[in-house]
Design a protein around this motif. Sequence first.
Motif, PDB file in Angstrom:
ATOM      1  N   TYR A  32       0.848  -1.198   0.000  1.00  0.00           N
ATOM      2  CA  TYR A  32       0.000   0.000   0.000  1.00  0.00           C
ATOM      3  C   TYR A  32       0.882   1.246   0.000  1.00  0.00           C
ATOM      4  N   GLY A  33       1.950   1.200   0.780  1.00  0.00           N
ATOM      5  CA  GLY A  33       2.888   2.318   0.802  1.00  0.00           C
ATOM      6  C   GLY A  33       3.519   2.560  -0.564  1.00  0.00           C
ATOM      7  N   ARG A  34       3.865   1.479  -1.247  1.00  0.00           N
ATOM      8  CA  ARG A  34       4.409   1.615  -2.606  1.00  0.00           C
ATOM      9  C   ARG A  34       3.395   2.241  -3.541  1.00  0.00           C
ATOM     10  N   SER A  35       2.138   1.852  -3.393  1.00  0.00           N
ATOM     11  CA  SER A  35       1.085   2.427  -4.232  1.00  0.00           C
ATOM     12  C   SER A  35       0.993   3.936  -4.019  1.00  0.00           C
ATOM     13  N   LEU A  36       1.059   4.368  -2.760  1.00  0.00           N
ATOM     14  CA  LEU A  36       1.003   5.802  -2.471  1.00  0.00           C
ATOM     15  C   LEU A  36       2.275   6.515  -2.927  1.00  0.00           C
ATOM     16  N   HIS A  37       3.377   5.793  -2.929  1.00  0.00           N
ATOM     17  CA  HIS A  37       4.621   6.393  -3.428  1.00  0.00           C
ATOM     18  C   HIS A  37       4.488   6.693  -4.924  1.00  0.00           C
ATOM     19  N   ILE A  38       3.796   5.834  -5.636  1.00  0.00           N
ATOM     20  CA  ILE A  38       3.567   6.040  -7.066  1.00  0.00           C
ATOM     21  C   ILE A  38       2.594   7.196  -7.273  1.00  0.00           C
ATOM     22  N   HIS A  39       1.515   7.204  -6.473  1.00  0.00           N
ATOM     23  CA  HIS A  39       0.490   8.250  -6.612  1.00  0.00           C
ATOM     24  C   HIS A  39      -0.146   8.497  -5.248  1.00  0.00           C
ATOM     25  N   ASP A  40       0.336   9.518  -4.546  1.00  0.00           N
ATOM     26  CA  ASP A  40      -0.127   9.795  -3.185  1.00  0.00           C
ATOM     27  C   ASP A  40      -1.380  10.668  -3.201  1.00  0.00           C
ATOM     28  N   ASP A  41      -2.412  10.145  -3.790  1.00  0.00           N
ATOM     29  CA  ASP A  41      -3.653  10.910  -3.875  1.00  0.00           C
ATOM     30  C   ASP A  41      -4.837   9.957  -3.955  1.00  0.00           C
ATOM     31  N   ASN A  42      -4.830   8.935  -3.100  1.00  0.00           N
ATOM     32  CA  ASN A  42      -5.903   7.960  -3.127  1.00  0.00           C
ATOM     33  C   ASN A  42      -6.354   7.677  -1.700  1.00  0.00           C
ATOM     34  N   ALA A  43      -7.491   8.228  -1.354  1.00  0.00           N
ATOM     35  CA  ALA A  43      -8.010   8.087   0.006  1.00  0.00           C
ATOM     36  C   ALA A  43      -8.289   6.630   0.353  1.00  0.00           C
ATOM     37  N   LEU A  44      -8.683   5.847  -0.625  1.00  0.00           N
ATOM     38  CA  LEU A  44      -8.985   4.442  -0.356  1.00  0.00           C
ATOM     39  C   LEU A  44      -7.729   3.683   0.071  1.00  0.00           C
ATOM     40  N   THR A  45      -6.596   3.983  -0.541  1.00  0.00           N
ATOM     41  CA  THR A  45      -5.344   3.337  -0.147  1.00  0.00           C
ATOM     42  C   THR A  45      -4.962   3.753   1.270  1.00  0.00           C
ATOM     43  N   ASP A  46      -5.091   5.030   1.578  1.00  0.00           N
ATOM     44  CA  ASP A  46      -4.811   5.481   2.951  1.00  0.00           C
ATOM     45  C   ASP A  46      -5.754   4.815   3.941  1.00  0.00           C
ATOM     46  N   TYR A  47      -7.006   4.656   3.562  1.00  0.00           N
ATOM     47  CA  TYR A  47      -7.977   3.983   4.429  1.00  0.00           C
ATOM     48  C   TYR A  47      -7.559   2.526   4.672  1.00  0.00           C
ATOM     49  N   CYS A  48      -7.124   1.852   3.629  1.00  0.00           N
ATOM     50  CA  CYS A  48      -6.696   0.466   3.784  1.00  0.00           C
ATOM     51  C   CYS A  48      -5.503   0.362   4.739  1.00  0.00           C
ATOM     52  N   ILE A  49      -4.591   1.316   4.636  1.00  0.00           N
ATOM     53  CA  ILE A  49      -3.464   1.352   5.577  1.00  0.00           C
ATOM     54  C   ILE A  49      -3.984   1.558   6.994  1.00  0.00           C
ATOM     55  N   ALA A  50      -4.925   2.478   7.163  1.00  0.00           N
ATOM     56  CA  ALA A  50      -5.514   2.728   8.485  1.00  0.00           C
ATOM     57  C   ALA A  50      -6.159   1.465   9.037  1.00  0.00           C
ATOM     58  N   ARG A  51      -6.832   0.705   8.189  1.00  0.00           N
ATOM     59  CA  ARG A  51      -7.479  -0.538   8.630  1.00  0.00           C
ATOM     60  C   ARG A  51      -6.453  -1.539   9.159  1.00  0.00           C
ATOM     61  N   ILE A  52      -5.344  -1.665   8.448  1.00  0.00           N
ATOM     62  CA  ILE A  52      -4.296  -2.575   8.915  1.00  0.00           C
ATOM     63  C   ILE A  52      -3.724  -2.079  10.240  1.00  0.00           C
ATOM     64  N   LEU A  53      -3.498  -0.793  10.339  1.00  0.00           N
ATOM     65  CA  LEU A  53      -2.964  -0.235  11.586  1.00  0.00           C
ATOM     66  C   LEU A  53      -3.928  -0.477  12.740  1.00  0.00           C
ATOM     67  N   LEU A  54      -5.235  -0.430  12.470  1.00  0.00           N
ATOM     68  CA  LEU A  54      -6.214  -0.786  13.500  1.00  0.00           C
ATOM     69  C   LEU A  54      -6.043  -2.243  13.912  1.00  0.00           C
ATOM     70  N   GLN A  55      -5.899  -3.110  12.922  1.00  0.00           N
ATOM     71  CA  GLN A  55      -5.740  -4.535  13.211  1.00  0.00           C
ATOM     72  C   GLN A  55      -4.475  -4.801  14.036  1.00  0.00           C
ATOM     73  N   LEU A  56      -3.441  -4.020  13.788  1.00  0.00           N
ATOM     74  CA  LEU A  56      -2.184  -4.173  14.512  1.00  0.00           C
ATOM     75  C   LEU A  56      -2.168  -3.398  15.833  1.00  0.00           C
TER      76      LEU A  56
END
Length: 98
Positions: A32-56
């Motif tokens: 997900y981080g790589r995806s944002l590195h390519i294009h850091d303008d996708n709220a859904l990708t940031d949300y997915c990262i947030a979901r994993i951080l919640l799980q962790l």
Amino acid sequence: DMQVWHRSAKVVHQYASLLHGGGRLEEALSYYGRSLHIHDDNALTDYCIARILLQLRRYDEASLRFEKVLVGHGIGFGSHNTYVLAIDYGWLLTRLGR
């Protein structure tokens, strides 16, 4: 697709989603981080990262991701899925005692 289209934010995001769904959370975070590195303008990708951080249980980091999504334009969210953002952010706030 990852071998050919590894510079496509969408393909990298989708691969991360497969890892996430398979419980490979740390690997998914990386992609997900790589995806944002390519294009850091996708709220859904940031949300997915947030979901994993919640799980962790990395709540402070998750909070930063949610805040980024909430102040942005919401690319990736529509009327059909914004409720998940509200539910998960509300759950996070509860965990943080806010």
